[in-house]
Write an enzyme that holds these catalytic residues in place. Structure first.
Site, PDB file in Angstrom:
ATOM      1  N   ASP A   6       0.860  -1.187   0.000  1.00 12.09           N
ATOM      2  CA  ASP A   6       0.000   0.000   0.000  1.00 12.09           C
ATOM      3  C   ASP A   6       0.891   1.230   0.000  1.00 12.09           C
ATOM      4  OD1 ASP A   6      -2.043   1.890   0.391  1.00 12.09           O
ATOM      5  OD2 ASP A   6      -1.969   1.635   2.575  1.00 12.09           O
ATOM      6  N   ASP A 109      -6.508   3.354  -3.128  1.00 12.73           N
ATOM      7  CA  ASP A 109      -6.492   3.036  -1.702  1.00 12.73           C
ATOM      8  C   ASP A 109      -7.907   2.980  -1.137  1.00 12.73           C
ATOM      9  OD1 ASP A 109      -6.653   5.806  -2.237  1.00 12.73           O
ATOM     10  OD2 ASP A 109      -5.872   6.331  -0.260  1.00 12.73           O
ATOM     11  N   ARG A 110      -8.773   3.861  -1.625  1.00  9.23           N
ATOM     12  CA  ARG A 110     -10.150   3.896  -1.132  1.00  9.23           C
ATOM     13  C   ARG A 110     -10.946   2.712  -1.665  1.00  9.23           C
ATOM     14  NH1 ARG A 110     -11.444  10.359  -0.805  1.00  9.23           N
ATOM     15  NH2 ARG A 110     -13.223   9.635   0.409  1.00  9.23           N
ATOM     16  N   ASP A 129     -10.562   6.034   7.062  1.00 13.05           N
ATOM     17  CA  ASP A 129      -9.117   5.778   7.003  1.00 13.05           C
ATOM     18  C   ASP A 129      -8.377   7.025   7.481  1.00 13.05           C
ATOM     19  OD1 ASP A 129      -6.489   5.129   6.419  1.00 13.05           O
ATOM     20  OD2 ASP A 129      -6.967   4.186   4.504  1.00 13.05           O
TER      21      ASP A 129
END
Length: 259
Positions: A6, A109-110, A129
């Site tokens: 990530d 990432d979302r 997040d």
């Protein structure tokens, strides 16, 4: 084994999975000036230090919000691990349908967090997040990515505070003993942390109110989530490995399971 990566604006977080078991997590700073050899050598060194043989990594998946480093990072992985990584991007199978006005604007990432939130906790679910930005994403009962809210992260807000005010020092971000601060450092900590708690509670309440999903589960992740999550009843679960698990889930939706 599967290596999940990530790439965030501040840190690169790596996780190694043996099927569904997370064997370990590691972090690197996100530097835009690393060469492919530096990435490959550093990743191999981290794995070996944790008693994981780099040759046992047969698959790699990456989600990145920093395009500038991707050429060097992917080249380093190919060169040192002999694996061509799967990149989370448009066209990849996720099981999530994005119904926002411009689906291409939703960061990888979302999407990864949405997949993990929905697959692990069901829908409707709100995924929060706490990273460089604090993001709030709403996934509906049928796995639809319906809305996303973006706010400054705790560290981002902190750097803005002491960077823009000459007499305010850089501080550790943590909850002070009391909100009734009597000196500068605890005053800043109170403003940042209690401000973030209040923001979190208000945004979650408004999401539930306007969406009609009053029973939506709220799942938090991100390093600074460990400061906020225990301080509010608005968050149901805190899962620091949510993003890595999302990457694992997406990998197996797109590839055969390694044996």
């Amino acid at each position: 084994m599967l290596l999940t990566i990530d790439v965030g604006n501040t840190n690169i977080t790596l996780g190694v999975f043996k099927e569904e078991i997370l064997l370990g997590t590691f972090r690197m700073t996100t530097k835009r000036s690393r060469t492919s050899d530096e990435y490959g050598f550093t990743i191999c060194g981290i794995l070996e230090h944790r008693s994981i043989c780099p040759q046992d990594i047969h698959s790699v998946i990456i989600a990145s919000v920093v395009p500038d480093i991707m050429h060097s990072l992917t080249s380093g992985i190919i060169k040192y691990l002999n694996v061509r990584p799967l990149i989370v991007s448009a066209g990849i199978k996720t099981g999530i349908r994005i119904v926002t006005e411009n689906p291409k604007e939703i960061g990888p990432d979302r999407i990864v967090d949405a997949v993990a939130g929905y697959e692990l906790f069901g829908g409707p679910v709100i995924v929060v997040d706490f990273g460089t930005a604090t993001t709030y994403d709403l996934i509906g009962p049928n796995g639809t990515f319906e809305a996303g809210i973006t706010a400054p992260g705790l560290e981002t807000a902190g750097r803005s505070l002491w960077g823009g005010a000459a007499m305010l020092p850089a501080i550790e971000i943590r909850k002070p003993a009391s909100i009734l601060a009597k000196e500068t450092i605890s005053s800043m900590q109170a403003g940042l942390v209690y401000g973030a708690i209040g923001q979190t509670e208000y945004i979650i309440r408004k999401i539930k109110e306007e969406s009609g999903y009053s029973d939506a589960k709220v799942v938090a992740t991100g390093g600074l989530g460990k400061i906020i999550a225990p301080e509010t009843d608005s968050i149901d679960e805190y899962d620091p490995e949510l993003t890595l698990n999302g990457l694992r889930l997406i990998y197996y939706k797109n590839k055969k399971v390694d044996r």
